[in-house]
Design a protein around this motif. Structure first.
Motif, PDB file in Angstrom:
ATOM      1  N   THR A 242       2.491  28.431  27.254  1.00 21.36           N
ATOM      2  CA  THR A 242       1.887  28.007  25.999  1.00 21.36           C
ATOM      3  C   THR A 242       2.335  28.918  24.875  1.00 21.36           C
ATOM      4  O   THR A 242       2.641  30.101  25.091  1.00 21.36           O
ATOM      5  N   ASN A 243       2.412  28.378  23.665  1.00 20.43           N
ATOM      6  CA  ASN A 243       2.751  29.127  22.456  1.00 20.43           C
ATOM      7  C   ASN A 243       1.553  29.071  21.514  1.00 20.43           C
ATOM      8  O   ASN A 243       1.251  28.015  20.962  1.00 20.43           O
ATOM      9  N   GLU A 244       0.893  30.204  21.351  1.00 16.92           N
ATOM     10  CA  GLU A 244      -0.289  30.254  20.493  1.00 16.92           C
ATOM     11  C   GLU A 244      -0.063  31.238  19.360  1.00 16.92           C
ATOM     12  O   GLU A 244       0.718  32.190  19.473  1.00 16.92           O
ATOM     13  N   GLY A 245      -0.777  31.010  18.272  1.00 16.39           N
ATOM     14  CA  GLY A 245      -0.608  31.839  17.088  1.00 16.39           C
ATOM     15  C   GLY A 245      -1.099  33.251  17.298  1.00 16.39           C
ATOM     16  O   GLY A 245      -2.082  33.496  17.996  1.00 16.39           O
ATOM     17  N   GLY A 246      -0.421  34.194  16.687  1.00 18.35           N
ATOM     18  CA  GLY A 246      -0.823  35.591  16.717  1.00 18.35           C
ATOM     19  C   GLY A 246      -0.909  36.162  15.316  1.00 18.35           C
ATOM     20  O   GLY A 246      -0.455  35.546  14.336  1.00 18.35           O
ATOM     21  N   PHE A 247      -1.473  37.346  15.217  1.00 18.03           N
ATOM     22  CA  PHE A 247      -1.580  38.015  13.922  1.00 18.03           C
ATOM     23  C   PHE A 247      -0.206  38.518  13.491  1.00 18.03           C
ATOM     24  O   PHE A 247       0.656  38.828  14.301  1.00 18.03           O
ATOM     25  N   GLY A 248       0.002  38.595  12.176  1.00 18.20           N
ATOM     26  CA  GLY A 248       1.263  39.094  11.654  1.00 18.20           C
ATOM     27  C   GLY A 248       2.404  38.118  11.817  1.00 18.20           C
ATOM     28  O   GLY A 248       3.571  38.527  11.818  1.00 18.20           O
ATOM     29  N   GLY A 249       2.095  36.835  11.970  1.00 14.86           N
ATOM     30  CA  GLY A 249       3.127  35.824  12.128  1.00 14.86           C
ATOM     31  C   GLY A 249       3.743  35.781  13.507  1.00 14.86           C
ATOM     32  O   GLY A 249       4.715  35.048  13.729  1.00 14.86           O
ATOM     33  N   LYS A 250       3.198  36.531  14.458  1.00 15.24           N
ATOM     34  CA  LYS A 250       3.755  36.563  15.802  1.00 15.24           C
ATOM     35  C   LYS A 250       3.341  35.327  16.599  1.00 15.24           C
ATOM     36  O   LYS A 250       2.366  34.641  16.289  1.00 15.24           O
ATOM     37  N   ASN A 251       4.104  35.077  17.662  1.00 13.52           N
ATOM     38  CA  ASN A 251       3.794  34.001  18.609  1.00 13.52           C
ATOM     39  C   ASN A 251       3.432  34.639  19.942  1.00 13.52           C
ATOM     40  O   ASN A 251       4.065  35.598  20.391  1.00 13.52           O
ATOM     41  N   ARG A 252       2.403  34.103  20.568  1.00 19.62           N
ATOM     42  CA  ARG A 252       2.004  34.581  21.896  1.00 19.62           C
ATOM     43  C   ARG A 252       2.476  33.565  22.938  1.00 19.62           C
ATOM     44  O   ARG A 252       1.905  32.489  23.054  1.00 19.62           O
ATOM     45  N   LEU A 253       3.533  33.932  23.659  1.00 18.35           N
ATOM     46  CA  LEU A 253       4.053  33.095  24.741  1.00 18.35           C
ATOM     47  C   LEU A 253       3.344  33.543  26.011  1.00 18.35           C
ATOM     48  O   LEU A 253       3.522  34.676  26.463  1.00 18.35           O
ATOM     49  N   LEU A 254       2.528  32.675  26.597  1.00 17.86           N
ATOM     50  CA  LEU A 254       1.665  33.129  27.686  1.00 17.86           C
ATOM     51  C   LEU A 254       1.271  31.984  28.601  1.00 17.86           C
ATOM     52  O   LEU A 254       1.521  30.809  28.320  1.00 17.86           O
ATOM     53  N   LYS A 255       0.632  32.373  29.683  1.00 21.82           N
ATOM     54  CA  LYS A 255      -0.046  31.430  30.564  1.00 21.82           C
ATOM     55  C   LYS A 255      -1.469  31.893  30.789  1.00 21.82           C
ATOM     56  O   LYS A 255      -1.733  33.095  30.874  1.00 21.82           O
ATOM     57  N   ASN A 256      -2.374  30.930  30.895  1.00 25.21           N
ATOM     58  CA  ASN A 256      -3.739  31.226  31.322  1.00 25.21           C
ATOM     59  C   ASN A 256      -3.766  31.400  32.830  1.00 25.21           C
ATOM     60  O   ASN A 256      -3.327  30.508  33.563  1.00 25.21           O
ATOM     61  N   VAL A 257      -4.266  32.526  33.283  1.00 28.39           N
ATOM     62  CA  VAL A 257      -4.532  32.748  34.703  1.00 28.39           C
ATOM     63  C   VAL A 257      -6.047  32.816  34.854  1.00 28.39           C
ATOM     64  O   VAL A 257      -6.729  33.395  34.009  1.00 28.39           O
ATOM     65  N   MET A 258      -6.574  32.242  35.912  1.00 30.44           N
ATOM     66  CA  MET A 258      -8.018  32.053  36.025  1.00 30.44           C
ATOM     67  C   MET A 258      -8.807  33.350  35.854  1.00 30.44           C
ATOM     68  O   MET A 258      -9.908  33.353  35.351  1.00 30.44           O
ATOM     69  N   GLY A 259      -8.269  34.476  36.250  1.00 27.15           N
ATOM     70  CA  GLY A 259      -8.862  35.764  35.928  1.00 27.15           C
ATOM     71  C   GLY A 259     -10.079  36.123  36.752  1.00 27.15           C
ATOM     72  O   GLY A 259     -10.301  35.627  37.854  1.00 27.15           O
ATOM     73  N   LEU A 260     -10.883  37.037  36.188  1.00 20.77           N
ATOM     74  CA  LEU A 260     -12.028  37.587  36.914  1.00 20.77           C
ATOM     75  C   LEU A 260     -13.172  36.587  37.038  1.00 20.77           C
ATOM     76  O   LEU A 260     -14.210  36.913  37.620  1.00 20.77           O
ATOM     77  N   TRP A 261     -12.992  35.386  36.509  1.00 18.97           N
ATOM     78  CA  TRP A 261     -13.934  34.301  36.765  1.00 18.97           C
ATOM     79  C   TRP A 261     -14.168  34.122  38.266  1.00 18.97           C
ATOM     80  O   TRP A 261     -15.301  33.906  38.706  1.00 18.97           O
ATOM     81  N   LEU A 262     -13.100  34.219  39.055  1.00 19.98           N
ATOM     82  CA  LEU A 262     -13.241  34.045  40.502  1.00 19.98           C
ATOM     83  C   LEU A 262     -14.216  35.067  41.071  1.00 19.98           C
ATOM     84  O   LEU A 262     -15.095  34.728  41.873  1.00 19.98           O
ATOM     85  N   LEU A 263     -14.066  36.322  40.652  1.00 15.19           N
ATOM     86  CA  LEU A 263     -14.944  37.375  41.156  1.00 15.19           C
ATOM     87  C   LEU A 263     -16.349  37.230  40.588  1.00 15.19           C
ATOM     88  O   LEU A 263     -17.343  37.455  41.293  1.00 15.19           O
TER      89      LEU A 263
END
Length: 460
Positions: A242-263
């Protein structure tokens, strides 16, 4: 926590706003120049023509979006949606939530859509607008900027819902008169910060240059790299980046990982069974459990909803030919090793898609306090892990307000303030252990296991 009522899961935004007001009351008597609101992405509120809330906003884990990704693909091809927005395909996106409301009188009554932090800012100061980093999570915002009007029309969504978009660091105005009276904060203004909490957290990553990866670790883990522009390619689509907006005109290229929700869900289930565990105790039990045991793909969609998470983890392992974890320590070890290995999986593909080399992994957010997870991440990724700040979202929020006030002049200066102010902990990978590569191979095989096959076994 979501509130379950007859028609599904909702946020109690009135309660959340009252708690926000009480927080402002506690600040009375101090010099407060600005207030900024950030929150999770994708969820939204609908207002009528008079600016009145139409209904309590739905929670992104509500099941009403089932089948909506397929419906969106029938209206506009998946490849075209990605080319326009650069956003990953995940059932909780705003696009699919709105499609699920098609034909609803609530949607007919709505005149404006505000993301959750925008709603709170409106209630604070009266300005109805959307901030860019939050808007970028909707899958209805163009990667190159502005609402994706053609996509909105082809999805048959009301164009009237989508109003002005402002940049992070925009001053919105003073508190409403009644709030000045209620809180005692008579001189405070409201600033649109990087209102998506991950955008605020990434702004506060204490990194230099571009050669780093980040893990914004909490209920979700947002794993990726920072780029100058959106990176939209067939490979990015294949890996569902995914490409989401960042501060300072940056782009955040990332994926959501389910994270500590599992725990968190495991802990909630164990507490309901009469077994209360503090997180420190869970980490100790996991450290005592044998390494390189069973693994799960944290992002299997069956883990998305609340429920019997320990049971789902065991059934996932059974259905994928693994010995299920036994006991609390083994379950926690399974979750943490799976997360660390999935971080490696995402980082390697983020490098491939972006052309960057992540020499260091910055872990920010609550997960930065989890020493075992940070250590496992260093070992799994074979890179130094810099843990902290754990309150990166708060710091990013405050420092964007400082930027709006002219106290810092750029993202680089903002990060320099963080480096000079907040201690971090560095975890160096130890000598390569053979078991990590074998475990990574197993994790890689689990990624992409067909959800339909698992669902047939009753995992949900």
């Amino acid at each position: 926590m979501p509130v379950r009522v007859a028609d599904g899961l909702h946020w109690d935004v009135l309660c959340l706003f009252e708690e926000t007001k009480q927080g402002l009351v506690r600040a009375a008597g101090r010099r407060v120049e600005s207030v900024g609101v950030d929150s999770w992405g994708v969820d939204y509120a609908l207002l009528d023509r008079d600016g009145v809330l139409v209904s309590n906003p739905y929670h992104y884990r509500d099941t009403r979006t089932a089948g909506m990704m397929e419906e969106a693909g029938r209206r506009v091809p998946r490849e075209e949606i990605y080319r326009i927005t650069g956003i990953q395909f995940i059932p909780l996106n705003t696009l699919y939530q709105l499609l699920a409301m098609e034909g609803s009188p609530l949607l007919d009554a709505a005149d404006r859509l505000l993301m959750i932090p925008d709603l709170f800012a409106y209630w604070l100061c009266g300005e109805r607008c959307c901030e860019r980093t939050a808007a970028s999570t909707t899958q209805l915002y163009a990667a190159e900027g502005g609402w994706a009007w053609d996509l909105i029309r082809r999805m048959r969504l009301p164009e009237r819902l989508f109003g002005e978009v402002v940049e992070p660091g925009t001053a919105l105005g003073g508190l409403r008169p009644e709030l000045r009276e209620d809180t005692g904060l008579r001189g405070a203004g409201v600033t649109a910060v990087a209102t998506h909490d991950t955008a605020s957290a990434v702004a506060a990553v204490p990194a230099r240059g571009q050669n780093f990866a980040y893990v914004s670790s909490g209920t979700w883990s947002l794993v990726g790299v920072e780029t100058e522009r959106p990176v939209i390619s067939e490979e990015g689509l294949r890996y569902n980046f995914t490409n989401e907006g960042g501060f300072g005109g940056k782009n955040r290229l990332l994926k959501n990982v389910m994270g500590l929700w599992l725990l968190q869900e495991c802990r909630r289930v164990w507490a309901r069974e009469g077994r209360e565990y503090e997180y420190g105790e869970l980490a100790r039990l996991a450290a005592e459990a044998p390494p390189f045991g069973p693994l799960v793909d944290p992002d299997w969609e069956g883990f998305l909803l609340p429920g019997d998470m320990p049971g789902r983890i065991r059934r996932f392992c059974e259905r994928t030919g693994q010995r299920p974890p036994e006991g609390v320590g083994e379950v926690v070890r399974c979750v943490l090793e799976s997360l660390a290995l999935k971080y490696r999986w995402v980082i390697e593909r983020a490098e491939r898609v972006s052309g960057l080399r992540a020499e260091t992994v910055h872990v920010v957010g609550g997960g930065a306090r989890n020493e075992l997870l940070c250590r496992l991440t260093a070992e799994a990724t074979r890179r130094p892990v810099v843990a902290g700040p754990d309150e990166a979202t708060v710091l990013g929020n405050v420092l964007v307000q400082a930027y709006a006030a002219g106290m810092v002049g750029s993202l680089e200066e903002l990060r320099e303030v963080v480096r000079a102010s907040i201690p971090v902990r560095v975890y160096e990978p130890e000598e390569a252990e053979e078991g990590w590569d074998e475990a990574y191979g197993r994790l890689s095989e689990l990624v992409g296991v067909a959800s339909g096959e698992l669902a047939e076994g009753g995992l949900v």
